[in-house]
Design a protein around this motif. Structure first.
Motif, PDB file in Angstrom:
ATOM      1  N   LYS A 105       0.834  -1.199   0.000  1.00 18.71           N
ATOM      2  CA  LYS A 105       0.000   0.000   0.000  1.00 18.71           C
ATOM      3  C   LYS A 105       0.870   1.251   0.000  1.00 18.71           C
ATOM      4  O   LYS A 105       0.588   2.220  -0.709  1.00 18.71           O
ATOM      5  N   ASP A 106       1.944   1.248   0.795  1.00 23.64           N
ATOM      6  CA  ASP A 106       2.848   2.393   0.853  1.00 23.64           C
ATOM      7  C   ASP A 106       3.497   2.643  -0.503  1.00 23.64           C
ATOM      8  O   ASP A 106       3.568   3.784  -0.975  1.00 23.64           O
ATOM      9  N   VAL A 107       3.966   1.594  -1.145  1.00 26.83           N
ATOM     10  CA  VAL A 107       4.595   1.734  -2.467  1.00 26.83           C
ATOM     11  C   VAL A 107       3.573   2.244  -3.475  1.00 26.83           C
ATOM     12  O   VAL A 107       3.862   3.141  -4.276  1.00 26.83           O
ATOM     13  N   LEU A 108       2.374   1.694  -3.436  1.00 26.42           N
ATOM     14  CA  LEU A 108       1.322   2.110  -4.351  1.00 26.42           C
ATOM     15  C   LEU A 108       0.968   3.586  -4.140  1.00 26.42           C
ATOM     16  O   LEU A 108       0.828   4.342  -5.106  1.00 26.42           O
ATOM     17  N   ASN A 109       0.850   4.011  -2.880  1.00 23.93           N
ATOM     18  CA  ASN A 109       0.558   5.416  -2.590  1.00 23.93           C
ATOM     19  C   ASN A 109       1.692   6.322  -3.057  1.00 23.93           C
ATOM     20  O   ASN A 109       1.439   7.411  -3.575  1.00 23.93           O
ATOM     21  N   THR A 110       2.925   5.876  -2.882  1.00 24.76           N
ATOM     22  CA  THR A 110       4.073   6.660  -3.338  1.00 24.76           C
ATOM     23  C   THR A 110       4.037   6.812  -4.850  1.00 24.76           C
ATOM     24  O   THR A 110       4.248   7.909  -5.386  1.00 24.76           O
ATOM     25  N   LEU A 111       3.743   5.726  -5.553  1.00 26.69           N
ATOM     26  CA  LEU A 111       3.658   5.792  -7.012  1.00 26.69           C
ATOM     27  C   LEU A 111       2.515   6.698  -7.470  1.00 26.69           C
ATOM     28  O   LEU A 111       2.665   7.464  -8.436  1.00 26.69           O
ATOM     29  N   ARG A 112       1.390   6.641  -6.785  1.00 28.86           N
ATOM     30  CA  ARG A 112       0.264   7.525  -7.130  1.00 28.86           C
ATOM     31  C   ARG A 112       0.652   8.988  -6.934  1.00 28.86           C
ATOM     32  O   ARG A 112       0.327   9.844  -7.755  1.00 28.86           O
ATOM     33  N   GLY A 113       1.348   9.262  -5.801  1.00 27.81           N
ATOM     34  CA  GLY A 113       1.793  10.630  -5.542  1.00 27.81           C
ATOM     35  C   GLY A 113       2.760  11.118  -6.606  1.00 27.81           C
ATOM     36  O   GLY A 113       2.666  12.267  -7.061  1.00 27.81           O
ATOM     37  N   MET A 114       3.673  10.267  -7.020  1.00 25.21           N
ATOM     38  CA  MET A 114       4.625  10.635  -8.066  1.00 25.21           C
ATOM     39  C   MET A 114       3.909  10.889  -9.383  1.00 25.21           C
ATOM     40  O   MET A 114       4.218  11.841 -10.109  1.00 25.21           O
ATOM     41  N   ASN A 115       2.917  10.058  -9.683  1.00 28.60           N
ATOM     42  CA  ASN A 115       2.141  10.226 -10.907  1.00 28.60           C
ATOM     43  C   ASN A 115       1.380  11.553 -10.882  1.00 28.60           C
ATOM     44  O   ASN A 115       1.362  12.290 -11.871  1.00 28.60           O
ATOM     45  N   ASP A 116       0.757  11.889  -9.753  1.00 23.14           N
ATOM     46  CA  ASP A 116       0.027  13.154  -9.621  1.00 23.14           C
ATOM     47  C   ASP A 116       0.972  14.337  -9.782  1.00 23.14           C
ATOM     48  O   ASP A 116       0.643  15.328 -10.440  1.00 23.14           O
ATOM     49  N   LEU A 117       2.156  14.226  -9.178  1.00 24.76           N
ATOM     50  CA  LEU A 117       3.153  15.302  -9.270  1.00 24.76           C
ATOM     51  C   LEU A 117       3.600  15.497 -10.715  1.00 24.76           C
ATOM     52  O   LEU A 117       3.691  16.628 -11.199  1.00 24.76           O
ATOM     53  N   LEU A 118       3.852  14.421 -11.427  1.00 25.70           N
ATOM     54  CA  LEU A 118       4.259  14.520 -12.823  1.00 25.70           C
ATOM     55  C   LEU A 118       3.155  15.133 -13.674  1.00 25.70           C
ATOM     56  O   LEU A 118       3.421  15.950 -14.560  1.00 25.70           O
ATOM     57  N   GLU A 119       1.916  14.740 -13.419  1.00 23.02           N
ATOM     58  CA  GLU A 119       0.802  15.290 -14.196  1.00 23.02           C
ATOM     59  C   GLU A 119       0.616  16.776 -13.929  1.00 23.02           C
ATOM     60  O   GLU A 119       0.298  17.536 -14.832  1.00 23.02           O
ATOM     61  N   SER A 120       0.846  17.221 -12.701  1.00 22.43           N
ATOM     62  CA  SER A 120       0.667  18.634 -12.370  1.00 22.43           C
ATOM     63  C   SER A 120       1.779  19.494 -12.968  1.00 22.43           C
ATOM     64  O   SER A 120       1.562  20.647 -13.283  1.00 22.43           O
ATOM     65  N   LYS A 121       2.967  18.977 -13.171  1.00 24.19           N
ATOM     66  CA  LYS A 121       4.087  19.742 -13.722  1.00 24.19           C
ATOM     67  C   LYS A 121       4.147  19.669 -15.239  1.00 24.19           C
ATOM     68  O   LYS A 121       4.925  20.357 -15.859  1.00 24.19           O
ATOM     69  N   GLN A 122       3.330  18.858 -15.836  1.00 24.10           N
ATOM     70  CA  GLN A 122       3.358  18.693 -17.279  1.00 24.10           C
ATOM     71  C   GLN A 122       2.621  19.856 -17.925  1.00 24.10           C
ATOM     72  O   GLN A 122       1.525  20.226 -17.505  1.00 24.10           O
ATOM     73  N   GLU A 123       3.237  20.457 -18.963  1.00 24.76           N
ATOM     74  CA  GLU A 123       2.603  21.564 -19.672  1.00 24.76           C
ATOM     75  C   GLU A 123       1.495  21.017 -20.561  1.00 24.76           C
ATOM     76  O   GLU A 123       1.620  19.913 -21.090  1.00 24.76           O
ATOM     77  N   PRO A 124       0.450  21.798 -20.733  1.00 28.10           N
ATOM     78  CA  PRO A 124      -0.611  21.323 -21.620  1.00 28.10           C
ATOM     79  C   PRO A 124      -0.069  21.207 -23.047  1.00 28.10           C
ATOM     80  O   PRO A 124       0.772  21.987 -23.465  1.00 28.10           O
ATOM     81  N   LYS A 125      -0.558  20.247 -23.767  1.00 25.99           N
ATOM     82  CA  LYS A 125      -0.098  20.029 -25.140  1.00 25.99           C
ATOM     83  C   LYS A 125      -0.613  21.147 -26.040  1.00 25.99           C
ATOM     84  O   LYS A 125      -1.762  21.555 -25.944  1.00 25.99           O
TER      85      LYS A 125
END
Length: 166
Positions: A119-139
């Motif tokens: 669960k901890d690893v999964l939550n960490t991966l979700r957090g990383m995914n959210d962070l990457l999506e928030s820093k990504q510029e719109p296409k």
């Protein structure tokens, strides 16, 4: 109590042998070959019974009756441990039962820990995914509107040049 149980088991086996000797004594056959064979059986049973009684007397005189011990000898992978574990399970050895319960609890705890880590690893991966999506510029669209005008103008000029040259 244990002494009585062990003595009772020896007495049971001794009684079975004694009964076999008595039954063999009661049998009468007609014919010399059959009688000779029966006499050989009677002799063997009597000897077996006498030997057994003698061994029991030796065991009673020299044994420690608190625990009944058996030794297994044999080559590697001959199945000695399997026999021992089977006997421990069949006779419900208290230590074996406690070991089994302990192993089951350890397995449960390890499984819970593993699930928590997952669960901890999964939550960490979700957090990383959210962070990457928030820093990504719109296409951006591949062709912007101001570039469309230039493209249309270039096409028109191309037609005129092609028309006048050819």
């Amino acid at each position: 109590m244990i002494n009585d149980e062990i003595k009772e088991k020896y007495d049971t086996v001794g009684g079975i042998l004694e009964d076999a000797v008595n039954k063999a004594e009661g049998v009468e056959l007609v014919g010399e070959d059959e009688t000779n064979e029966l006499d050989a059986i009677k002799t063997t049973l009597k000897k077996l019974n006498d030997d057994f009684k003698e061994e029991i007397e030796k065991l009673q005189a020299s044994s420690e009756w608190d625990k009944f011990c058996i030794a297994f000898f044999g080559e590697t992978n001959a199945g000695k441990s399997t026999i021992i574990e089977s006997l421990r399970i069949i006779y419900g050895e208290e230590q074996r039962i406690l070991e089994k319960e302990k192993q089951e609890k350890e397995y449960e705890n390890a499984l819970k820990e593993h699930c928590e880590e997952y669960k901890d690893v999964l939550n960490t991966l979700r957090g990383m995914n959210d962070l990457l999506e928030s820093k990504q510029e719109p296409k951006k669209p591949t062709v912007e509107m101001k570039n469309i005008g230039l493209i249309v103008l270039g096409v028109i000029i191309g037609f005129f040049i092609a028309y006048f040259i050819f």
